[in-house]
Design a protein around this motif. Sequence first.
Motif, PDB file in Angstrom:
ATOM      1  N   ALA A 100       0.364  -0.720  -0.045  1.00  0.00           N
ATOM      2  CA  ALA A 100      -0.469  -0.006   0.097  1.00  0.00           C
ATOM      3  C   ALA A 100       0.911   1.606   0.123  1.00  0.00           C
ATOM      4  O   ALA A 100       0.176   2.312  -0.652  1.00  0.00           O
ATOM      5  CB  ALA A 100      -1.243  -0.244   1.073  1.00  0.00           C
ATOM      6  N   ALA A 101       2.126   0.947   0.948  1.00  0.00           N
ATOM      7  CA  ALA A 101       2.364   2.561   0.784  1.00  0.00           C
ATOM      8  C   ALA A 101       3.337   2.782  -0.674  1.00  0.00           C
ATOM      9  O   ALA A 101       4.360   4.015  -0.508  1.00  0.00           O
ATOM     10  CB  ALA A 101       3.821   2.528   2.123  1.00  0.00           C
ATOM     11  N   PRO A 117      -4.778   1.212  10.878  1.00  0.00           N
ATOM     12  CA  PRO A 117      -5.038   2.099   9.564  1.00  0.00           C
ATOM     13  C   PRO A 117      -3.581   3.894   9.687  1.00  0.00           C
ATOM     14  O   PRO A 117      -3.442   4.405   9.085  1.00  0.00           O
ATOM     15  CB  PRO A 117      -6.029   2.955  10.202  1.00  0.00           C
ATOM     16  CG  PRO A 117      -5.682   2.398  11.483  1.00  0.00           C
ATOM     17  CD  PRO A 117      -5.101   1.286  11.685  1.00  0.00           C
ATOM     18  N   GLU A 118      -3.167   3.932  10.933  1.00  0.00           N
ATOM     19  CA  GLU A 118      -1.762   4.526  10.688  1.00  0.00           C
ATOM     20  C   GLU A 118      -0.780   4.971   9.843  1.00  0.00           C
ATOM     21  O   GLU A 118      -0.286   5.672   8.887  1.00  0.00           O
ATOM     22  CB  GLU A 118      -1.193   5.278  12.190  1.00  0.00           C
ATOM     23  CG  GLU A 118      -2.210   5.296  13.648  1.00  0.00           C
ATOM     24  CD  GLU A 118      -1.576   5.632  14.488  1.00  0.00           C
ATOM     25  OE1 GLU A 118      -0.702   5.536  14.851  1.00  0.00           O
ATOM     26  OE2 GLU A 118      -3.003   6.148  15.361  1.00  0.00           O
ATOM     27  N   ALA A 119      -0.285   3.857  10.074  1.00  0.00           N
ATOM     28  CA  ALA A 119       0.992   3.189   8.930  1.00  0.00           C
ATOM     29  C   ALA A 119       0.337   2.690   7.072  1.00  0.00           C
ATOM     30  O   ALA A 119       1.227   3.419   6.464  1.00  0.00           O
ATOM     31  CB  ALA A 119       1.405   1.555   9.436  1.00  0.00           C
ATOM     32  N   ASN A 120      -0.814   3.390   7.299  1.00  0.00           N
ATOM     33  CA  ASN A 120      -1.685   2.860   5.067  1.00  0.00           C
ATOM     34  C   ASN A 120      -2.305   3.224   5.767  1.00  0.00           C
ATOM     35  O   ASN A 120      -3.684   2.493   5.476  1.00  0.00           O
ATOM     36  CB  ASN A 120      -1.381   1.221   5.284  1.00  0.00           C
ATOM     37  CG  ASN A 120      -0.315   0.497   4.988  1.00  0.00           C
ATOM     38  OD1 ASN A 120      -0.278  -0.708   6.432  1.00  0.00           O
ATOM     39  ND2 ASN A 120       0.181   0.858   4.255  1.00  0.00           N
ATOM     40  N   PRO A 121      -2.474   4.921   5.498  1.00  0.00           N
ATOM     41  CA  PRO A 121      -3.990   5.825   5.636  1.00  0.00           C
ATOM     42  C   PRO A 121      -4.091   5.626   4.166  1.00  0.00           C
ATOM     43  O   PRO A 121      -5.813   6.050   4.267  1.00  0.00           O
ATOM     44  CB  PRO A 121      -3.460   7.054   5.563  1.00  0.00           C
ATOM     45  CG  PRO A 121      -1.958   7.080   4.970  1.00  0.00           C
ATOM     46  CD  PRO A 121      -1.379   5.621   5.287  1.00  0.00           C
ATOM     47  N   ASN A 122      -4.101   5.030   2.959  1.00  0.00           N
ATOM     48  CA  ASN A 122      -5.086   4.563   2.128  1.00  0.00           C
ATOM     49  C   ASN A 122      -5.546   2.948   2.192  1.00  0.00           C
ATOM     50  O   ASN A 122      -6.085   2.624   0.528  1.00  0.00           O
ATOM     51  CB  ASN A 122      -4.028   4.742   0.914  1.00  0.00           C
ATOM     52  CG  ASN A 122      -2.962   4.205   0.754  1.00  0.00           C
ATOM     53  OD1 ASN A 122      -2.455   2.996   1.533  1.00  0.00           O
ATOM     54  ND2 ASN A 122      -2.530   3.351  -0.450  1.00  0.00           N
ATOM     55  N   VAL A 123      -5.403   2.464   3.355  1.00  0.00           N
ATOM     56  CA  VAL A 123      -6.876   1.167   3.593  1.00  0.00           C
ATOM     57  C   VAL A 123      -7.291   0.683   3.878  1.00  0.00           C
ATOM     58  O   VAL A 123      -7.571   1.817   5.372  1.00  0.00           O
ATOM     59  CB  VAL A 123      -5.145   0.013   4.129  1.00  0.00           C
ATOM     60  CG1 VAL A 123      -6.059  -1.255   4.206  1.00  0.00           C
ATOM     61  CG2 VAL A 123      -4.208   0.119   2.542  1.00  0.00           C
ATOM     62  N   LEU A 124      -8.642   0.583   3.908  1.00  0.00           N
ATOM     63  CA  LEU A 124      -9.646   0.285   4.449  1.00  0.00           C
ATOM     64  C   LEU A 124      -9.884  -0.977   4.762  1.00  0.00           C
ATOM     65  O   LEU A 124     -10.080  -2.538   3.883  1.00  0.00           O
ATOM     66  CB  LEU A 124     -11.417   0.491   3.748  1.00  0.00           C
ATOM     67  CG  LEU A 124     -12.388   0.061   4.026  1.00  0.00           C
ATOM     68  CD1 LEU A 124     -12.405   0.605   5.388  1.00  0.00           C
ATOM     69  CD2 LEU A 124     -13.869   0.225   3.412  1.00  0.00           C
ATOM     70  N   ASP A 271     -12.968   6.020  -5.590  1.00  0.00           N
ATOM     71  CA  ASP A 271     -12.027   6.552  -4.822  1.00  0.00           C
ATOM     72  C   ASP A 271     -12.102   7.843  -3.461  1.00  0.00           C
ATOM     73  O   ASP A 271     -11.402   8.343  -2.903  1.00  0.00           O
ATOM     74  CB  ASP A 271     -10.907   7.815  -5.983  1.00  0.00           C
ATOM     75  CG  ASP A 271     -10.023   6.795  -6.310  1.00  0.00           C
ATOM     76  OD1 ASP A 271      -9.804   6.245  -6.149  1.00  0.00           O
ATOM     77  OD2 ASP A 271      -9.816   7.379  -7.625  1.00  0.00           O
ATOM     78  N   ASP A 272     -13.680   7.965  -3.474  1.00  0.00           N
ATOM     79  CA  ASP A 272     -14.482   8.770  -1.752  1.00  0.00           C
ATOM     80  C   ASP A 272     -14.340   7.855  -0.974  1.00  0.00           C
ATOM     81  O   ASP A 272     -14.735   8.172   0.276  1.00  0.00           O
ATOM     82  CB  ASP A 272     -15.289   8.990  -2.656  1.00  0.00           C
ATOM     83  CG  ASP A 272     -15.086  10.167  -4.077  1.00  0.00           C
ATOM     84  OD1 ASP A 272     -14.140  11.136  -3.843  1.00  0.00           O
ATOM     85  OD2 ASP A 272     -16.321  10.672  -4.596  1.00  0.00           O
ATOM     86  N   LEU A 273     -13.820   6.740  -1.401  1.00  0.00           N
ATOM     87  CA  LEU A 273     -13.892   5.606  -0.240  1.00  0.00           C
ATOM     88  C   LEU A 273     -13.251   5.773   1.298  1.00  0.00           C
ATOM     89  O   LEU A 273     -12.305   6.881   0.867  1.00  0.00           O
ATOM     90  CB  LEU A 273     -12.874   4.155  -0.736  1.00  0.00           C
ATOM     91  CG  LEU A 273     -12.876   2.618   0.498  1.00  0.00           C
ATOM     92  CD1 LEU A 273     -14.427   2.568   0.290  1.00  0.00           C
ATOM     93  CD2 LEU A 273     -12.120   2.294  -0.385  1.00  0.00           C
ATOM     94  N   GLU A 274     -13.972   5.592   2.377  1.00  0.00           N
ATOM     95  CA  GLU A 274     -13.520   6.083   3.188  1.00  0.00           C
ATOM     96  C   GLU A 274     -12.095   5.075   3.850  1.00  0.00           C
ATOM     97  O   GLU A 274     -13.219   4.468   4.322  1.00  0.00           O
ATOM     98  CB  GLU A 274     -14.590   6.745   4.417  1.00  0.00           C
ATOM     99  CG  GLU A 274     -14.938   8.196   4.139  1.00  0.00           C
ATOM    100  CD  GLU A 274     -16.109   8.011   5.257  1.00  0.00           C
ATOM    101  OE1 GLU A 274     -16.145   8.002   6.089  1.00  0.00           O
ATOM    102  OE2 GLU A 274     -17.445   9.461   5.134  1.00  0.00           O
ATOM    103  N   THR A 275     -11.110   5.061   3.733  1.00  0.00           N
ATOM    104  CA  THR A 275     -10.229   4.150   4.727  1.00  0.00           C
ATOM    105  C   THR A 275     -10.337   4.377   6.357  1.00  0.00           C
ATOM    106  O   THR A 275     -11.381   5.152   7.166  1.00  0.00           O
ATOM    107  CB  THR A 275      -9.110   4.142   4.000  1.00  0.00           C
ATOM    108  OG1 THR A 275      -8.229   5.871   4.326  1.00  0.00           O
ATOM    109  CG2 THR A 275      -8.884   4.303   2.540  1.00  0.00           C
ATOM    110  N   GLY A 276      -9.637   3.203   6.894  1.00  0.00           N
ATOM    111  CA  GLY A 276      -9.634   2.929   8.529  1.00  0.00           C
ATOM    112  C   GLY A 276     -10.175   1.446   8.828  1.00  0.00           C
ATOM    113  O   GLY A 276      -9.781   0.447   7.650  1.00  0.00           O
TER     114      GLY A 276
END
Length: 335
Positions: A100-101, A117-124, A271-276
């Motif tokens: 992901a990074a 989620p902190e290490a990979n903010p683009n992942v849900l 691409d508007d997906l909320e990650t976390g």
Amino acid sequence: MTLMTKMFGAAATGLALTATAAVADPALIYDLGGKFDKSFNEAAFVGASRWAAETGGEFRDIELTSEAQREQALRRFAEQGFSPVITTGFAFSTPIANVAADYPDTKFVTIDGYVDPEANPNVLSIGFSEHEGSFLVGMIAGLTTETDTVSFVGGMDIPLIRKFACGYAQGVKAVNEDATIIPNMVGTDPSAWADPVKGSELAQAQISQGSDVVFAAAGASGLGVLQTAADQGIYGIGVDSNQNYLYPGSILTSMLKRVDNAVYDAMSAGDDLETGVQTKDLSNRGVGFALDGYNEMLIDFDTLSEVYAAAADIVAGEISVHDYSTDNTCPAVEF
């Protein structure tokens, strides 16, 4: 636009994506066991297909044939511009964390896995309260059994599957405290998801010990369990997808895990997906049980009333179902 689902297979020599994706086309990677396992993976495909049919959109999907292809598939999809890249199965957690990074503009989704989620903010990361849905089908089993013996066949012996088994056992004991619960697992590696022969053998052994209701949470291996239950004249309980139709009159119900909705929602967000981190549970209809024309005559009104009341109490916090994955213990059955 004409619906066109882009699909491709994996060759032993590696993965080859020959078409360039349009911006924000989603992609879906299935876990081992096959897209048409009539359970977990197929639920994901159903959700993606519903999204494509309703929107006219297109998605790319792939069935893996080995563990080594997980990270390779993720990288190839990201390089081709697909987003979000959606995966099914806990085993994608580490590969996504590794990938992901390197693609910060790509959204990734892991269903059943977890990525920091902190290490990979683009992942849900999407998880489910499987223990809650399993509690409900356990109640149905406990109120239906005539031998006071029920059983469970899991796929790979991991905390996630024990979470199903533990919730099921608690539901059984809640309504039938004298019941015996027999739990077995198909195996300890990913091949356990695709061994219907072993699933059948385990179910047969449980039936010989008096089980007259068996809950299968074993991917494609569970199909062997359900077939054996039907052949031997006992009830089976399906999982993830609604499997009631497979053996009409023999499938008591199915524990629904709405992977289809998770995939549909992720593709709809794009691409508007909320990650976390998200959890799908009884309160948001992420889990439940199936009642339809195939099994509505198998479950009496009093049983349904009791189960629906319990579901409401779980949502309200008046019934607490222990989650095996929180401490690796189960108050209702020993593994």
